[in-house]
Scaffold this active site. Structure first.
Site, short mmCIF file in Angstrom:
data_model
loop_
_atom_site.label_atom_id
_atom_site.label_comp_id
_atom_site.label_asym_id
_atom_site.label_seq_id
_atom_site.Cartn_x
_atom_site.Cartn_y
_atom_site.Cartn_z
N ASP A 8 -1.40 7.80 19.12
CA ASP A 8 0.02 7.45 19.16
C ASP A 8 0.77 8.51 18.36
OD1 ASP A 8 -0.38 6.80 16.50
OD2 ASP A 8 0.32 4.74 16.65
N CYS A 65 -4.62 6.72 15.41
CA CYS A 65 -3.29 6.16 15.15
C CYS A 65 -3.06 6.27 13.65
CB CYS A 65 -3.15 4.74 15.71
SG CYS A 65 -4.28 3.52 15.03
N THR A 67 -3.54 4.07 11.00
CA THR A 67 -4.69 3.62 10.22
C THR A 67 -6.00 3.67 11.00
OG1 THR A 67 -4.36 1.36 10.99
CG2 THR A 67 -3.28 1.98 8.91
N GLY A 68 -5.91 3.70 12.31
CA GLY A 68 -7.10 3.61 13.16
C GLY A 68 -7.41 2.17 13.55
N GLY A 70 -5.46 -0.37 14.89
CA GLY A 70 -4.97 -0.81 16.21
C GLY A 70 -5.79 -0.20 17.34
N MET A 71 -6.07 1.08 17.25
CA MET A 71 -6.85 1.76 18.29
C MET A 71 -8.25 1.16 18.41
SD MET A 71 -5.23 4.07 19.99
CE MET A 71 -4.12 5.48 19.99
N HIS A 98 -27.20 4.83 14.85
CA HIS A 98 -27.60 3.43 15.01
C HIS A 98 -26.79 2.67 16.05
CE1 HIS A 98 -29.93 2.76 10.97
NE2 HIS A 98 -30.30 3.86 11.60
N ASN A 99 -25.54 3.07 16.26
CA ASN A 99 -24.66 2.26 17.13
C ASN A 99 -24.34 2.94 18.45
OD1 ASN A 99 -23.37 1.91 14.02
ND2 ASN A 99 -24.06 0.07 15.05
N ARG A 109 -2.95 8.70 9.10
CA ARG A 109 -2.22 8.56 7.85
C ARG A 109 -3.16 8.25 6.69
NH1 ARG A 109 2.58 4.79 10.49
NH2 ARG A 109 3.78 6.51 11.40
N HIS A 133 -32.54 0.10 17.83
CA HIS A 133 -31.08 0.11 17.97
C HIS A 133 -30.65 -0.06 19.43
CE1 HIS A 133 -31.10 1.15 13.81
NE2 HIS A 133 -31.80 2.25 14.05
N ARG A 136 -30.43 -3.70 20.13
CA ARG A 136 -29.26 -4.32 19.51
C ARG A 136 -27.98 -4.01 20.29
NH1 ARG A 136 -31.82 -2.54 13.74
NH2 ARG A 136 -33.38 -4.19 13.69
O1 LIG Z 1 -3.21 1.19 13.44
C1 LIG Z 1 -2.07 1.23 13.84
C2 LIG Z 1 -1.57 0.06 14.49
O2 LIG Z 1 -2.39 -0.99 14.10
C3 LIG Z 1 -1.26 2.36 13.59
O3 LIG Z 1 -1.31 2.65 12.23
C4 LIG Z 1 0.08 2.67 14.17
O4 LIG Z 1 0.03 4.05 14.24
C5 LIG Z 1 1.24 2.23 13.31
O5 LIG Z 1 1.35 0.84 13.30
C6 LIG Z 1 2.55 2.87 13.77
O6 LIG Z 1 3.58 2.53 12.86
P1 LIG Z 1 5.07 3.04 12.99
O7 LIG Z 1 5.77 2.44 11.80
O8 LIG Z 1 5.61 2.53 14.29
O9 LIG Z 1 5.06 4.53 12.95
#
Ligand SMILES: O=C(CO)[C@H](O)[C@H](O)[C@H](O)COP(=O)(O)O
Length: 146
Positions: A8, A65, A67-68, A70-71, A98-99, A109, A133, A136
């Protein structure tokens, strides 16, 4: 190796750097967006990369993204996707050993470029160990069948 990339807006800059890094290593890149820092919704890009892996367009994927989180949530909803959100090298290596993770997820970020490149390299170069593995991983699919 053919590698699908997706991000994103919060992961866009790191995605661009990883694209150059992987191309310089000789990998073929399928860049599924986004294509600028304009605000977008991460589920669309997570789904695109997951589908590209499942339909054989790419062997591995990398999603970024902010934090990673959401992705990872999106990608792991797809049956057959094993997406690993990693913040350090050991986990990135174990995700392959393993996975048999087929998608590496990064927080643009959260981590710096140098660590991201190291994790990407380990993720691409490390083979799956198989053996116990394998059993699993099959269980993940069996136990989560609709
Ligand atoms: O992990 C995410 C979503 O769960 C991300 O960090 C998104 O990039 C984030 O939420 C985007 O935030 P923004 O305030 O709209 O830039």
């Amino acid at each position: 190796m053919k590698i699908a990339l997706g991000s994103d807006h919060a992961g866009f800059e790191l995605k661009e750097k990883i694209k150059t890094f992987l191309e310089e290593l000789g990998h073929e890149i399928l860049d599924l967006g986004c294509y600028s820092k304009d605000s977008v919704d991460y589920p669309e890009f997570g789904a695109k990369v997951a589908r590209a892996i499942l339909n054989g367009e790419a062997e591995r994927g990398i999603l970024i993204c902010g934090t990673g989180i959401g992705m990872s949530m999106v990608a792991n909803r797809f049956h057959g996707i094993r997406a690993a959100l990693c913040h350090e090298l050991f986990t990135a290596k174990m995700a392959r050993l393993h996975n048999d993770a087929n998608i590496l997820v990064l927080g643009g970020r959260v981590i710096g470029d140098a660590l991201a490149f190291e994790m990407v390299k380990v993720f691409i170069d490390t083979p799956f160990e198989g053996g116990r593995h394998e059993r699993r991983i099959k269980l993940i699919d069996e136990l989560t069948k609709e």
